[in-house]
Design an enzyme around this catalytic site. Sequence first.
Site, PDB file in Angstrom:
ATOM      1  N   LYS A  29       0.433  -1.171  -0.130  1.00 18.13           N
ATOM      2  CA  LYS A  29       0.328  -0.350   0.019  1.00 18.13           C
ATOM      3  C   LYS A  29       1.210   1.332  -0.290  1.00 18.13           C
ATOM      4  O   LYS A  29       0.393   1.628  -0.127  1.00 18.13           O
ATOM      5  CB  LYS A  29      -0.516  -0.281   1.112  1.00 18.13           C
ATOM      6  CG  LYS A  29      -0.097  -0.096   2.337  1.00 18.13           C
ATOM      7  CD  LYS A  29      -0.885  -0.156   3.557  1.00 18.13           C
ATOM      8  CE  LYS A  29      -0.524   0.037   5.240  1.00 18.13           C
ATOM      9  NZ  LYS A  29       0.277   1.135   5.214  1.00 18.13           N
ATOM     10  N   THR A  30       1.587   1.430   1.263  1.00 20.07           N
ATOM     11  CA  THR A  30       2.572   2.553   0.276  1.00 20.07           C
ATOM     12  C   THR A  30       3.463   2.720  -0.651  1.00 20.07           C
ATOM     13  O   THR A  30       3.556   3.950  -0.837  1.00 20.07           O
ATOM     14  CB  THR A  30       3.878   2.542   1.574  1.00 20.07           C
ATOM     15  OG1 THR A  30       3.154   1.795   3.607  1.00 20.07           O
ATOM     16  CG2 THR A  30       4.910   3.655   2.001  1.00 20.07           C
ATOM     17  N   ASP A  52      -3.435   7.302   4.353  1.00 16.32           N
ATOM     18  CA  ASP A  52      -3.146   6.313   4.989  1.00 16.32           C
ATOM     19  C   ASP A  52      -3.946   5.223   6.335  1.00 16.32           C
ATOM     20  O   ASP A  52      -4.395   6.387   7.047  1.00 16.32           O
ATOM     21  CB  ASP A  52      -1.334   5.823   4.904  1.00 16.32           C
ATOM     22  CG  ASP A  52      -1.200   5.056   4.029  1.00 16.32           C
ATOM     23  OD1 ASP A  52      -1.743   3.910   4.298  1.00 16.32           O
ATOM     24  OD2 ASP A  52      -0.145   4.785   5.152  1.00 16.32           O
ATOM     25  N   GLU A  53      -4.057   4.084   6.345  1.00 17.45           N
ATOM     26  CA  GLU A  53      -4.635   3.339   7.254  1.00 17.45           C
ATOM     27  C   GLU A  53      -5.992   4.349   7.818  1.00 17.45           C
ATOM     28  O   GLU A  53      -6.700   4.328   8.881  1.00 17.45           O
ATOM     29  CB  GLU A  53      -3.368   3.919   8.660  1.00 17.45           C
ATOM     30  CG  GLU A  53      -2.058   3.166   8.534  1.00 17.45           C
ATOM     31  CD  GLU A  53      -2.324   1.712   8.253  1.00 17.45           C
ATOM     32  OE1 GLU A  53      -3.316   1.147   8.269  1.00 17.45           O
ATOM     33  OE2 GLU A  53      -0.935   1.405   8.155  1.00 17.45           O
ATOM     34  N   GLN A 107      -7.737  -4.414   9.104  1.00 22.28           N
ATOM     35  CA  GLN A 107      -6.647  -4.645   9.745  1.00 22.28           C
ATOM     36  C   GLN A 107      -7.111  -3.407  11.147  1.00 22.28           C
ATOM     37  O   GLN A 107      -6.171  -2.832  11.521  1.00 22.28           O
ATOM     38  CB  GLN A 107      -5.765  -4.244   9.348  1.00 22.28           C
ATOM     39  CG  GLN A 107      -4.962  -5.778   9.314  1.00 22.28           C
ATOM     40  CD  GLN A 107      -3.657  -4.934   8.059  1.00 22.28           C
ATOM     41  OE1 GLN A 107      -2.791  -4.868   8.820  1.00 22.28           O
ATOM     42  NE2 GLN A 107      -3.676  -5.059   7.198  1.00 22.28           N
ATOM     43  N   ARG A 139       2.180 -10.899  10.210  1.00 24.98           N
ATOM     44  CA  ARG A 139       3.255 -10.308  10.949  1.00 24.98           C
ATOM     45  C   ARG A 139       4.385 -11.319  10.275  1.00 24.98           C
ATOM     46  O   ARG A 139       5.174 -10.831   9.859  1.00 24.98           O
ATOM     47  CB  ARG A 139       3.485 -10.276  12.028  1.00 24.98           C
ATOM     48  CG  ARG A 139       2.348  -8.832  13.255  1.00 24.98           C
ATOM     49  CD  ARG A 139       2.601  -8.034  12.471  1.00 24.98           C
ATOM     50  NE  ARG A 139       0.849  -7.274  10.793  1.00 24.98           N
ATOM     51  CZ  ARG A 139       0.732  -6.680  10.072  1.00 24.98           C
ATOM     52  NH1 ARG A 139       2.167  -5.960  10.242  1.00 24.98           N
ATOM     53  NH2 ARG A 139       0.169  -7.319   9.537  1.00 24.98           N
TER      54      ARG A 139
END
Length: 672
Positions: A28-29, A216-217, A247, A603
């Site tokens: 995504k980044t 973002d997020e 998330q 993770r």
Amino acid sequence: MALNPEQQQAVETVEGPLLVLAGAGSGKTRVIVHRIAHLLSMGEPAESILAVTFTNKAAAEMKKRVARMAGRRAGEELTVSTFHSFGVRVIQENSSLLELGRRFAIFDTQDQIALLKRILSRTKMAGRSFDVKRLLSMISRAKCDGLDPAAFIVRAREDDPYDVMLCELYPQYQRALRAMGAVDFDDLILLPLRLLQEHESVRDDYRKRYRHIMVDEYQDTSRVQVRFLEALVGPCGNLCAVGDDDQSIYAWRGAEVDNIFRFERSFKGAREVRLTRNYRSTQSILDSANAVIAHNPARRGKDLWTDEGAGEPVRVVICPDENEEATWTAEKIERLREAERGLSYDDFAILFRTNGQARPFEEALRYRGIEHRIVGGTRFFDRKEVRDGLAYLRACAHPRDDVSLARIVNYPARGIGDTTLERVQAASRSRGRSLYDTLRGIERIPGCERASQAVLNMIDLMERYRSAFAAGNSLASTARSLFTEVGLFEAARRSVKSTTAGAAKAANLEALVTSLATFESRAPSPSLNQYLARVSLEGRQEEDDPEDRGKLTLLTLHAAKGLEFPVVFLAGMEEGLLPHSGMHGEVPNLPEERRLAYVGITRARSRLYLTRALVRRRHGRKTETIPSRFLEDLPGHCVQEVDVSNTDTDVEPAELESGPNFFAEMRARLSG
């Protein structure tokens, strides 16, 4: 590496609202950075682009990556900010329209708690026992929902003593903040929202200034943050929101996963792109994550996939108790490092639901000499000696900051006793004046004669250093002189019996001075007020400590968000821990607990161990545990059991046929 088709679509869709549902590890980044570079290549000025994220570390990384792709100048002109930092900018640019000036104090959690305690001691319910942190959390939640004191009173429940208490406390808390020229973190969103809603010229100015906004997020936004975005973007604005409802794990601090579900209603005509290709984990890990999260009742369904292969199976490890769980984990880490020489300790992470689970792991690691770090310990700016130094600096910058002034007025001791302070604070309340102004007139307060000279000496000292800071002298040199003159370094050394520990505390104060010097060297026109705002906004997320490199990481699932490790041990897969049984008697939020498990699983890059204890000590007694219901969801084709409850060897039997069968076999064995 080229963008995949879905990433390319997200990058090139630049007109109108766009929701990018980005699964864990889906890049995504990278999409946001390429999207910014694409806008710049189309001729969009860098200053017309605003990118908002939730941590300063993420903002700095994003800006750095844009500079690498589009040039240093573009990176410098681009606005990449956290919500709160951007809120500070909006408030400062429009300070004449608010009750605040450009120079205002930003209260952090410790300051807020101190203020609430002072107010609570004066209320008609002062004799009753209240959890101040819970009260503060309720105020924060009210602000995240956009409720001012009047609106909260309308919704308060008469049968809830905390609601009743807050009806009295919340209005006083807000008045006290304003009287001290201060705001808290939630105000940094509420006040800019108010500016945009009430002043058309301000709203139009920001809409013209920022033609493209990226967030973002997005799953971590609160209700009031979305209202802020709605006002900032407008009905036809270009907003790209990137997030993952799977998330969303911060409901306890105001995040609302429903913001993703309501995106099309908030921003009409929105389009959607889904990123499901994972570039982090093996397919066995992804299949486990997909299976666990699939049981959540409300979600935008998506299955993560990778072309990297199945990889190692996910191991479910059964241990006799929490001490053996920790011992087995430490020994397994050592064996893996011996077997794979390329692994370093910082390739490993031990995750858990609550901080209380860390102790046996710390002991097991320490016994074997495994260097480790615990994420979420006492942070630098939360250490007492550092907060003492900051209180002196804040009292110089903001004379009306009663909380900081009360902290330092007799520290180090200068002969101003508690009785004198109580009389001064009573006079301050009765006269409606700040503590600082009241101290300046201490000679007129009955019963304070003996301490008046000490108080006036302190006031003179603070005035002298306030002038020194305002005159443009070196911030670091002035602060060091202030700390030395008032005796802070010596007080830090003497605050503990150990000479070594005392020296470490004094060194922390010196590190605060160094922090000021670093700020001066980087800021174009540094001021004490700018530094204090930066500390309040950025001090909560410290930079990575170089000394932590090469160390194994222990951290909670909440702290693990955004991180990844080759090898992950997710501990305490039991009912009551994951899912957690809830706090303050509240019903556990099972969908969010399932999302926490999903975050923990994703993770891991190549190896994942899910551990649990048959017996765990709770409230001083050994109690049999029940396997986490999330284990039932694991697909059998990618899971292996490791049962160390009756043997000291690492036994890994053949794969089980299905997740439910596996769970049923575990239950049958335990009950038998």
